[in-house]
Write a protein that holds these residues in place. Sequence first.
Motif, PDB file in Angstrom:
ATOM      1  N   HIS A  22       7.409  -6.530  -1.628  1.00 56.93           N
ATOM      2  CA  HIS A  22       7.880  -5.350  -0.915  1.00 56.93           C
ATOM      3  C   HIS A  22       8.203  -4.267  -1.940  1.00 56.93           C
ATOM      4  O   HIS A  22       8.955  -4.515  -2.880  1.00 56.93           O
ATOM      5  N   VAL A  23       7.607  -3.096  -1.798  1.00 62.57           N
ATOM      6  CA  VAL A  23       7.853  -1.975  -2.716  1.00 62.57           C
ATOM      7  C   VAL A  23       7.951  -0.684  -1.908  1.00 62.57           C
ATOM      8  O   VAL A  23       7.094  -0.419  -1.052  1.00 62.57           O
ATOM      9  N   ALA A  24       8.969   0.104  -2.192  1.00 61.13           N
ATOM     10  CA  ALA A  24       9.112   1.443  -1.605  1.00 61.13           C
ATOM     11  C   ALA A  24       8.997   1.421  -0.087  1.00 61.13           C
ATOM     12  O   ALA A  24       8.349   2.286   0.521  1.00 61.13           O
ATOM     13  N   LEU A  81       8.350  -1.487 -10.706  1.00 60.84           N
ATOM     14  CA  LEU A  81       8.058  -0.826  -9.441  1.00 60.84           C
ATOM     15  C   LEU A  81       9.326  -0.435  -8.686  1.00 60.84           C
ATOM     16  O   LEU A  81       9.302   0.439  -7.827  1.00 60.84           O
ATOM     17  N   ARG A  82      10.430  -1.064  -9.037  1.00 62.72           N
ATOM     18  CA  ARG A  82      11.701  -0.735  -8.387  1.00 62.72           C
ATOM     19  C   ARG A  82      12.398   0.438  -9.081  1.00 62.72           C
ATOM     20  O   ARG A  82      13.035   1.258  -8.421  1.00 62.72           O
ATOM     21  N   LYS A  83      12.279   0.518 -10.402  1.00 63.89           N
ATOM     22  CA  LYS A  83      13.099   1.455 -11.167  1.00 63.89           C
ATOM     23  C   LYS A  83      12.362   2.699 -11.657  1.00 63.89           C
ATOM     24  O   LYS A  83      12.989   3.729 -11.902  1.00 63.89           O
ATOM     25  N   GLN A 131      17.247  -3.692 -16.187  1.00 61.18           N
ATOM     26  CA  GLN A 131      17.621  -4.605 -15.097  1.00 61.18           C
ATOM     27  C   GLN A 131      17.081  -5.989 -15.400  1.00 61.18           C
ATOM     28  O   GLN A 131      15.935  -6.143 -15.827  1.00 61.18           O
ATOM     29  N   ALA A 181       8.140  -6.322 -10.959  1.00 61.87           N
ATOM     30  CA  ALA A 181       9.040  -5.978  -9.858  1.00 61.87           C
ATOM     31  C   ALA A 181      10.075  -4.960 -10.294  1.00 61.87           C
ATOM     32  O   ALA A 181      10.360  -3.986  -9.571  1.00 61.87           O
ATOM     33  N   VAL A 182      10.632  -5.135 -11.502  1.00 63.32           N
ATOM     34  CA  VAL A 182      11.608  -4.178 -12.013  1.00 63.32           C
ATOM     35  C   VAL A 182      10.939  -2.818 -12.239  1.00 63.32           C
ATOM     36  O   VAL A 182      11.495  -1.760 -11.889  1.00 63.32           O
TER      37      VAL A 182
END
Length: 201
Positions: free
Chosen positions: A23-25, A51-53, A191, A48-49
């Motif tokens: 899951h992204v954005a 694409l999250r940050k 993170q 994942a980090v």
Amino acid sequence: MTGDHYFTAEPSAPAHPREVEFHVAGRDYTLGSASGVFSATRLDPGTAVLLRKADLPTAATGGHLLDIGSGFGPISCVLADLAPTATVWAVDVNERARALTAANAARIDAADRVHAVAPDEVPADVTFTQIWSNPPIHIGKPELHVLLRRWLPRLTPDGVGWLVVARHLGGDSLHRWLIDEGFAVTRHASQKGYRVLRVTR
């Protein structure tokens, strides 16, 4: 056991196809993966980090975007999905990874905008408004430096690169090396032991 690594050009191990969900954005993705590619069973924690940050592209983002070391294509597919007018170059030395990325681009209706290619297949005159990578640290520092020297200078003057590197795998020393190479680098986020670096020319 085989001698394959995720940076093996032609993996010999059986593919063992599987699906990876993430899951992204605010969007859900289900992509195909297989043995013999990077993080074959899940979205890598560093990816994942990243694409999250990092600052993800938007519908207004155009031009050419680069994913260095695409694996089965999670970064490339997210970029293509969020920036529907951009062209994404998904570069990987691993032919199985390229095939998976191309198939996954078709899954999200972006087959015409995601070019899953070997490094030498990127036209020499293409420059990139964004470069994204969870770089292959395990190829060794000298090869990693060669890789980054090859691609980062191809940022457009106002382009931005996004890299994620685990602190214990040299994230801070890579930060210093990039500055020594003449790039402007900031630690955009940290993170779960990962550094997200923002790189500009």
